[in-house]
Design an enzyme around this catalytic site. Structure first.
Site, PDB file in Angstrom:
ATOM      1  CE  LYS A  93       4.772  -5.035   7.100  1.00 50.10           C
ATOM      2  NZ  LYS A  93       3.633  -4.187   6.659  1.00 50.10           N
ATOM      3  CB  THR A 121      -3.399 -10.939   1.511  1.00 46.10           C
ATOM      4  OG1 THR A 121      -3.124 -10.857   0.088  1.00 46.10           O
ATOM      5  CG2 THR A 121      -3.401 -12.403   1.929  1.00 46.10           C
ATOM      6  N   GLY A 166      -4.625  -5.106   1.964  1.00 42.94           N
ATOM      7  CA  GLY A 166      -4.618  -4.219   3.114  1.00 42.94           C
ATOM      8  C   GLY A 166      -4.038  -4.806   4.386  1.00 42.94           C
ATOM      9  CB  THR A 167      -2.123  -7.883   5.240  1.00 40.32           C
ATOM     10  OG1 THR A 167      -1.194  -7.758   4.156  1.00 40.32           O
ATOM     11  CG2 THR A 167      -3.169  -8.927   4.879  1.00 40.32           C
ATOM     12  N   GLY A 168      -0.896  -4.968   5.373  1.00 40.91           N
ATOM     13  CA  GLY A 168       0.107  -4.063   5.942  1.00 40.91           C
ATOM     14  C   GLY A 168      -0.527  -2.852   6.599  1.00 40.91           C
ATOM     15  CB  CYS A 169      -3.316  -0.641   5.548  1.00 40.73           C
ATOM     16  SG  CYS A 169      -2.722  -0.099   3.945  1.00 40.73           S
TER      17      CYS A 169
END
Length: 267
Positions: free
Chosen positions: A176, A209, A211-214
């Site tokens: 990412k 932003t 928790g965007t990866g989760c």
């Protein structure tokens, strides 16, 4: 047909923006039935993490064995594991139960800078869990940590690092690019089968932003059994996250980095 069952193996975030809470919201948003195995309890808010209490590895395995002996599982998202012992135990259980659709989001450091994976656990992540992953979804700092090298600073460097991550064993890697500069956020998907793919979306100007990866990794896990291939699942998950970021200002969950809007399509 009944809903697909998707399992989150991750830590708890009482603020609701990341971890298991974010995963379950994303699973529901993609019309799947969410289940969970808790690996750690955290004390955190939108402003940061103030404490972590890890669940003993044997009880993490007990949760997994109990759940997987009963329920049909269509995909798994693995997030925060915390310790080397838990990481190794989860990897072993994934293998014993023959689980497929395993998406590993290597949660190492929170956006607040708080470390969520012990340094001693990185080796276990590399050698024991990644070879069981169908998809690895690191951001640039996590990729650098896994490879023990400097962060990529451009798209060419991202492609090179993504391919080096493949050598650690996962079938596919989605690297990412959210930490790069520019008006577009570009992610790179590489696999053993090829060819490389890129997914671009306008960068959303928001501080919310958390928790965007989760959310992205759990969305991909939920979509894997519903889409013809991984690339289609990634494309739809990224589109969903982009809109969740765009609408994030509608959620007031604290004074720091707020969560994305998981249910933007409904309210």
């Amino acid at each position: 047909m009944s809903a697909y069952n998707i399992v989150s193996i991750a830590g708890s975030d009482p603020s609701g923006g990341a971890g298991i809470q974010a995963d379950l919201k994303a699973f529901s948003a993609h019309r799947t039935f969410g289940m969970s195995v808790v690996t750690a309890l955290t004390a955190q808010s939108t402003r940061g993490v103030t404490g972590v209490h890890t669940v003993p590895a044997d009880f993490v395995v007990h949760q997994m064995d109990t759940l997987f002996s009963d329920a049909t599982v269509h995909a798994v998202k693995i997030g925060m594991l915390g310790t080397a012992e838990v990481t190794a135990a989860v990897a072993d259980a994934i293998g014993r139960h023959g689980l497929r659709g395993v998406v590993v989001d290597p949660v190492m450091v929170a956006k607040s800078g708080d470390r969520l994976l012990e340094a001693s656990a990185v080796k276990a992540l590399r050698t024991e869990l990644l070879p069981r992953a169908d998809l690895l979804t690191p951001n640039l700092p996590e990729a650098a940590d896994l490879l023990d090298e400097a962060e990529a600073t451009d798209l060419e460097g991202m492609r090179a690092q993504a391919h080096r991550l493949l050598e650690l064993g996962p079938r596919r890697v989605l690297l990412k690019g959210g930490h790069l500069e520019g008006g577009e956020s570009v992610d790179v998907l590489v696999s053993r089968e090829g060819p490389d793919r890129e997914f671009s979306a306008p960068r959303v100007p928001t501080r919310n932003t958390h928790g965007t990866g989760c959310t992205l990794s759990s969305s991909i896990a939920a979509l894997l059994p519903q889409r013809p291939d991984t690339a289609a699942a990634v494309a739809d998950a990224k589109a969903y996250l982009t809109e969740a970021l765009r609408r994030a200002g509608e959620i007031d969950a604290g004074g720091g980095q707020g969560p994305v809007h998981h249910f933007h399509a409904w309210w």
